[in-house]
Design a protein around this motif. Structure first.
Motif, PDB file in Angstrom:
ATOM      1  N   SER A  23      65.861 -11.395  32.242  1.00 29.75           N
ATOM      2  CA  SER A  23      64.458 -11.184  31.883  1.00 29.75           C
ATOM      3  C   SER A  23      64.153  -9.693  31.898  1.00 29.75           C
ATOM      4  CB  SER A  23      63.527 -11.913  32.867  1.00 29.75           C
ATOM      5  OG  SER A  23      63.783 -13.301  32.863  1.00 29.75           O
ATOM      6  N   PRO A  24      63.340  -9.214  30.964  1.00 27.56           N
ATOM      7  CA  PRO A  24      63.007  -7.787  30.944  1.00 27.56           C
ATOM      8  C   PRO A  24      62.147  -7.392  32.138  1.00 27.56           C
ATOM      9  CG  PRO A  24      61.704  -8.994  29.321  1.00 27.56           C
ATOM     10  CD  PRO A  24      62.706  -9.961  29.858  1.00 27.56           C
ATOM     11  N   VAL A  25      62.368  -6.197  32.619  1.00 29.99           N
ATOM     12  CA  VAL A  25      61.557  -5.668  33.720  1.00 29.99           C
ATOM     13  C   VAL A  25      60.378  -4.861  33.204  1.00 29.99           C
ATOM     14  CG1 VAL A  25      63.462  -5.648  35.359  1.00 29.99           C
ATOM     15  CG2 VAL A  25      63.081  -3.651  33.899  1.00 29.99           C
ATOM     16  N   GLU A  26      60.458  -4.437  31.957  1.00 29.20           N
ATOM     17  CA  GLU A  26      59.380  -3.702  31.303  1.00 29.20           C
ATOM     18  C   GLU A  26      59.297  -4.163  29.851  1.00 29.20           C
ATOM     19  OE1 GLU A  26      60.170   0.438  31.498  1.00 29.20           O
ATOM     20  OE2 GLU A  26      60.125   0.549  33.683  1.00 29.20           O
ATOM     21  N   PRO A  27      58.087  -4.246  29.283  1.00 27.89           N
ATOM     22  CA  PRO A  27      56.799  -4.129  29.971  1.00 27.89           C
ATOM     23  C   PRO A  27      56.456  -5.418  30.702  1.00 27.89           C
ATOM     24  CG  PRO A  27      56.437  -4.646  27.676  1.00 27.89           C
ATOM     25  CD  PRO A  27      57.931  -4.512  27.837  1.00 27.89           C
ATOM     26  N   SER A  28      55.399  -5.365  31.514  1.00 25.93           N
ATOM     27  CA  SER A  28      54.910  -6.539  32.221  1.00 25.93           C
ATOM     28  C   SER A  28      53.578  -6.949  31.588  1.00 25.93           C
ATOM     29  CB  SER A  28      54.713  -6.229  33.708  1.00 25.93           C
ATOM     30  OG  SER A  28      54.142  -7.345  34.365  1.00 25.93           O
ATOM     31  N   PRO A  29      53.602  -7.898  30.640  1.00 20.50           N
ATOM     32  CA  PRO A  29      52.362  -8.275  29.935  1.00 20.50           C
ATOM     33  C   PRO A  29      51.257  -8.737  30.874  1.00 20.50           C
ATOM     34  CG  PRO A  29      54.279  -9.183  28.822  1.00 20.50           C
ATOM     35  CD  PRO A  29      54.769  -8.630  30.128  1.00 20.50           C
ATOM     36  N   THR A  30      51.628  -9.508  31.904  1.00 19.50           N
ATOM     37  CA  THR A  30      50.604 -10.020  32.831  1.00 19.50           C
ATOM     38  C   THR A  30      49.897  -8.874  33.546  1.00 19.50           C
ATOM     39  OG1 THR A  30      51.898 -12.042  33.163  1.00 19.50           O
ATOM     40  CG2 THR A  30      50.180 -11.554  34.772  1.00 19.50           C
ATOM     41  N   LEU A  31      50.689  -7.920  34.051  1.00 16.67           N
ATOM     42  CA  LEU A  31      50.101  -6.779  34.748  1.00 16.67           C
ATOM     43  C   LEU A  31      49.269  -5.934  33.796  1.00 16.67           C
ATOM     44  CD1 LEU A  31      49.819  -5.001  37.257  1.00 16.67           C
ATOM     45  CD2 LEU A  31      51.965  -3.878  36.610  1.00 16.67           C
ATOM     46  N   ASN A  32      49.788  -5.685  32.595  1.00 11.22           N
ATOM     47  CA  ASN A  32      49.052  -4.878  31.624  1.00 11.22           C
ATOM     48  C   ASN A  32      47.726  -5.536  31.236  1.00 11.22           C
ATOM     49  OD1 ASN A  32      51.167  -3.097  31.666  1.00 11.22           O
ATOM     50  ND2 ASN A  32      52.090  -3.817  29.768  1.00 11.22           N
ATOM     51  N   MET A  33      47.742  -6.849  31.052  1.00  5.85           N
ATOM     52  CA  MET A  33      46.526  -7.559  30.681  1.00  5.85           C
ATOM     53  C   MET A  33      45.518  -7.588  31.831  1.00  5.85           C
ATOM     54  SD  MET A  33      48.342 -10.631  28.515  1.00  5.85           S
ATOM     55  CE  MET A  33      46.853 -11.605  28.264  1.00  5.85           C
ATOM     56  N   ALA A  34      46.027  -7.685  33.061  1.00  5.88           N
ATOM     57  CA  ALA A  34      45.129  -7.657  34.219  1.00  5.88           C
ATOM     58  C   ALA A  34      44.447  -6.293  34.345  1.00  5.88           C
ATOM     59  CB  ALA A  34      45.906  -7.990  35.495  1.00  5.88           C
ATOM     60  N   ILE A  35      45.229  -5.226  34.167  1.00  6.16           N
ATOM     61  CA  ILE A  35      44.645  -3.881  34.219  1.00  6.16           C
ATOM     62  C   ILE A  35      43.650  -3.688  33.093  1.00  6.16           C
ATOM     63  CG2 ILE A  35      45.177  -1.418  34.024  1.00  6.16           C
ATOM     64  CD1 ILE A  35      47.860  -1.984  35.344  1.00  6.16           C
ATOM     65  N   ALA A  36      43.992  -4.184  31.889  1.00  6.86           N
ATOM     66  CA  ALA A  36      43.093  -4.064  30.741  1.00  6.86           C
ATOM     67  C   ALA A  36      41.798  -4.828  30.978  1.00  6.86           C
ATOM     68  CB  ALA A  36      43.779  -4.580  29.480  1.00  6.86           C
ATOM     69  N   ALA A  37      41.882  -5.980  31.649  1.00 13.25           N
ATOM     70  CA  ALA A  37      40.677  -6.766  31.936  1.00 13.25           C
ATOM     71  C   ALA A  37      39.722  -5.980  32.844  1.00 13.25           C
ATOM     72  CB  ALA A  37      41.050  -8.090  32.587  1.00 13.25           C
ATOM     73  N   VAL A  38      40.292  -5.330  33.861  1.00  9.58           N
ATOM     74  CA  VAL A  38      39.452  -4.539  34.779  1.00  9.58           C
ATOM     75  C   VAL A  38      38.831  -3.353  34.045  1.00  9.58           C
ATOM     76  CG1 VAL A  38      39.464  -3.132  36.862  1.00  9.58           C
ATOM     77  CG2 VAL A  38      40.794  -5.243  36.785  1.00  9.58           C
ATOM     78  N   VAL A  39      39.656  -2.664  33.236  1.00  7.16           N
ATOM     79  CA  VAL A  39      39.152  -1.510  32.490  1.00  7.16           C
ATOM     80  C   VAL A  39      38.086  -1.940  31.488  1.00  7.16           C
ATOM     81  CG1 VAL A  39      39.775   0.315  30.865  1.00  7.16           C
ATOM     82  CG2 VAL A  39      41.276  -0.198  32.786  1.00  7.16           C
ATOM     83  N   GLY A  40      38.333  -3.046  30.771  1.00  6.23           N
ATOM     84  CA  GLY A  40      37.366  -3.539  29.796  1.00  6.23           C
ATOM     85  C   GLY A  40      36.064  -3.962  30.446  1.00  6.23           C
ATOM     86  N   LEU A  41      36.157  -4.596  31.611  1.00  6.31           N
ATOM     87  CA  LEU A  41      34.962  -5.008  32.334  1.00  6.31           C
ATOM     88  C   LEU A  41      34.147  -3.800  32.780  1.00  6.31           C
ATOM     89  CD1 LEU A  41      33.325  -7.314  33.640  1.00  6.31           C
ATOM     90  CD2 LEU A  41      34.790  -7.088  35.652  1.00  6.31           C
ATOM     91  N   MET A  42      34.836  -2.806  33.345  1.00  9.83           N
ATOM     92  CA  MET A  42      34.141  -1.600  33.791  1.00  9.83           C
ATOM     93  C   MET A  42      33.513  -0.853  32.609  1.00  9.83           C
ATOM     94  SD  MET A  42      36.880  -0.203  36.611  1.00  9.83           S
ATOM     95  CE  MET A  42      35.925   1.275  36.894  1.00  9.83           C
ATOM     96  N   LEU A  43      34.222  -0.817  31.485  1.00  5.46           N
ATOM     97  CA  LEU A  43      33.699  -0.149  30.300  1.00  5.46           C
ATOM     98  C   LEU A  43      32.472  -0.873  29.770  1.00  5.46           C
ATOM     99  CD1 LEU A  43      34.088   2.093  28.201  1.00  5.46           C
ATOM    100  CD2 LEU A  43      35.545   0.532  26.910  1.00  5.46           C
ATOM    101  N   GLY A  44      32.533  -2.210  29.739  1.00  6.46           N
ATOM    102  CA  GLY A  44      31.390  -2.984  29.262  1.00  6.46           C
ATOM    103  C   GLY A  44      30.164  -2.802  30.140  1.00  6.46           C
ATOM    104  N   VAL A  45      30.374  -2.821  31.454  1.00  9.13           N
ATOM    105  CA  VAL A  45      29.250  -2.611  32.385  1.00  9.13           C
ATOM    106  C   VAL A  45      28.687  -1.212  32.221  1.00  9.13           C
ATOM    107  CG1 VAL A  45      28.618  -2.446  34.819  1.00  9.13           C
ATOM    108  CG2 VAL A  45      30.074  -4.321  34.033  1.00  9.13           C
ATOM    109  N   GLY A  46      29.558  -0.224  32.063  1.00  9.67           N
ATOM    110  CA  GLY A  46      29.089   1.151  31.883  1.00  9.67           C
ATOM    111  C   GLY A  46      28.265   1.320  30.622  1.00  9.67           C
ATOM    112  N   ILE A  47      28.734   0.717  29.523  1.00  9.33           N
ATOM    113  CA  ILE A  47      27.987   0.804  28.258  1.00  9.33           C
ATOM    114  C   ILE A  47      26.649   0.086  28.378  1.00  9.33           C
ATOM    115  CG2 ILE A  47      27.989   0.121  25.833  1.00  9.33           C
ATOM    116  CD1 ILE A  47      30.982   0.527  25.809  1.00  9.33           C
TER     117      ILE A  47
END
Length: 242
Positions: A167-191
């Protein structure tokens, strides 16, 4: 006059722009998934372990001083293992297209504190090529260190083996999507709060009181179309009765 924002106002702002917040979060997750699954190249990892010992001419026990001496030369071995003298032979034996510099970037060498074990890790797009590079590098190093430093104190503990279904060690889609969810949420609240801050229109009696500093003593009620039609119908019925 100093403005104060209550917790109720915060929740009201979030509720008002809830679809903006949800939309930005979903968009960020979608972009992260597209980048992780379609754009980033999967990388596989293979590791082998090497034991560093002093050569013993007599059957004597290894002392703490011997171990300390071995630990001190591990840093030197790390440099030698990634040198052109070793990787050039690895490149030649495996017929690799990369230069020795590019091959060196794929290698990560680490050792635990006060440990005589060196872990050689290789990352590559092909899992079986990563395995071959790790094992060949360890074997070449074990052979060449005898001539380079006139010592024979290197043993391979565990050769690299990626298994049948790596199994590949990079990239980690689950981790990337989790980080993106937090960033997207913070961006939406900020806007959402930015839009609310830039909106200076007067919408309620509270806004009037905040702007003027005076209490509201009366207001004009809003009549909906339905109420207006009902009033007209009642007036028409009264006229007919008269």
């Amino acid at each position: 006059m100093e403005e104060t924002i209550s917790l109720q106002d915060l929740f009201a702002t979030l509720k008002k722009h809830i679809w903006l917040i949800i939309g930005s979060t979903i968009t960020a997750i979608t972009l992260a998934a597209i980048i992780s699954f379609l754009l980033l190249t999967p990388m596989y990892q293979a590791s082998t372990q090497i034991l560093v010992n002093q050569e013993k001419t007599e059957a004597t026990a290894i002392t703490a001083q011997d171990i300390q001496t071995n630990v001190q030369i591990i840093n030197t071995y790390n440099v030698i293992m990634k040198s052109a003298a070793i990787l050039g032979l690895v490149k030649e034996e495996l017929n690799l297209p990369e230069s020795t510099g590019q091959l060196s970037e794929k290698l990560t060498i680490s050792s635990e504190q006060n440990s005589q074990v060196i872990t050689l890790t290789v990352k590559d797009e092909d899992p079986f090529r990563a395995e071959d590079i790790a094992n060949t590098t360890a074997q070449v190093f074990q052979t060449q260190i005898v001539d380079l430093m006139n010592v024979d104190n290197v043993n391979i503990l565990a050769p690299a083996n990626v298994g049948d279904n790596p199994s590949p060690v990079e990239p980690s889609p689950t981790l990337n999507m989790a980080i993106a969810a937090v960033v997207g949420l913070m961006l939406g609240v900020g806007i959402a709060f930015l839009l609310e801050y830039l909106d200076t229109t007067v919408k309620s009696t509270q806004d009037v009181e905040d702007l003027t500093g005076y209490p509201v003593i009366g207001m004009i009620a809003t009549i909906s179309d339905k109420d207006l039609q009902s009033s007209r119908l009642q007036l028409t019925n009264r006229r007919r009765k008269v």
